[in-house]
Write a protein that holds these residues in place. Structure first.
Motif, PDB file in Angstrom:
ATOM      1  N   LEU A  41       0.842  -1.191   0.000  1.00  0.00           N
ATOM      2  CA  LEU A  41       0.000   0.000   0.000  1.00  0.00           C
ATOM      3  C   LEU A  41       0.873   1.236   0.000  1.00  0.00           C
ATOM      4  O   LEU A  41       1.975   1.233   0.555  1.00  0.00           O
ATOM      5  N   THR A  42       0.350   2.285  -0.596  1.00  0.00           N
ATOM      6  CA  THR A  42       0.966   3.599  -0.525  1.00  0.00           C
ATOM      7  C   THR A  42      -0.112   4.554  -0.028  1.00  0.00           C
ATOM      8  O   THR A  42      -1.193   4.628  -0.604  1.00  0.00           O
ATOM      9  N   LEU A  43       0.193   5.234   1.079  1.00  0.00           N
ATOM     10  CA  LEU A  43      -0.764   6.121   1.736  1.00  0.00           C
ATOM     11  C   LEU A  43      -0.146   7.490   1.963  1.00  0.00           C
ATOM     12  O   LEU A  43       1.053   7.606   2.242  1.00  0.00           O
ATOM     13  N   ASP A  44      -0.979   8.496   1.881  1.00  0.00           N
ATOM     14  CA  ASP A  44      -0.592   9.885   2.082  1.00  0.00           C
ATOM     15  C   ASP A  44      -1.638  10.486   3.020  1.00  0.00           C
ATOM     16  O   ASP A  44      -2.809  10.578   2.650  1.00  0.00           O
ATOM     17  N   HIS A  45      -1.235  10.861   4.234  1.00  0.00           N
ATOM     18  CA  HIS A  45      -2.200  11.362   5.226  1.00  0.00           C
ATOM     19  C   HIS A  45      -2.437  12.854   5.035  1.00  0.00           C
ATOM     20  O   HIS A  45      -1.506  13.650   5.079  1.00  0.00           O
TER      21      HIS A  45
END
Length: 184
Positions: A41-45
């Motif tokens: 997964l690649t996540l950006d908060h």
């Protein structure tokens, strides 16, 4: 309010093969991914401005260090409290990226919420926050996926029949959870 889901023929044809690859008809436990490539997964908060990109599972095994990083990444951004996120939530997100044939980073609006935050949001958001929110159990996330129309993200999540899906076009996010299959 529950909305019936009737995908357009175009959307159905566009995503059918990808959804089959994602294992939409398989049981949802991690064993459904046995023998497949590592899951990432690649996540950006959107609130903490942190980013994470990692492999969280491979075959039958979740990677404990990666789950720890994801728990911390998805902490209550108001209080800093860290909850334990249901790894099946990551599997849903991974399956959605496969179904949509995208490698983009999910923008995270909300992950874990402690009870204090949930109660405060309930009091200030005019009833838009559930009293027993699955966010408090680490079983829900609110996201969007840049480059993917919000309705397509919703439709891909609904097509998996893996949990709850809430559509919030005004606020520009889709709620995804590991609870019972339902939509609003």
């Amino acid at each position: 309010m529950s909305h019936s889901f009737t995908p357009s023929r175009r959307l159905f044809l566009r995503h059918s093969a990808n959804i089959a690859v994602a294992g939409a008809s398989l049981p949802f436990a991690s064993r459904a991914f046995a023998g497949l490539e590592p899951r990432s997964l690649t996540l950006d908060h959107t609130h903490t401005h942190e980013k994470v990109s990692l492999v969280y599972a491979s075959g039958n095994n979740y990677v404990p260090q990666a789950l720890g990083r994801l728990n911390r990444f998805l902490r209550d951004h108001y209080t800093g409290d860290v909850g334990r996120i249901d790894p099946h939530l990551f599997d849903i997100l991974h399956r959605i990226t496969l179904a949509l044939s995208t490698q983009g980073a999910y923008q995270v609006i909300s992950g874990y919420r402690c009870p204090t935050t949930n109660n405060r949001l309930r009091a200030t958001r005019g009833g838009g926050v559930a009293k027993h929110s699955l966010h408090m159990d680490g079983k829900a996330i609110d996201v969007r996926l840049p480059g993917v129309p919000l309705a397509e993200l919703r439709d891909a999540a609904l097509s998996l029949q893996a949990g709850g899906v809430g559509f919030y076009p005004h606020d520009q996010f889709v709620h995804i959870d590991t609870g019972r299959v339902r939509s609003w």
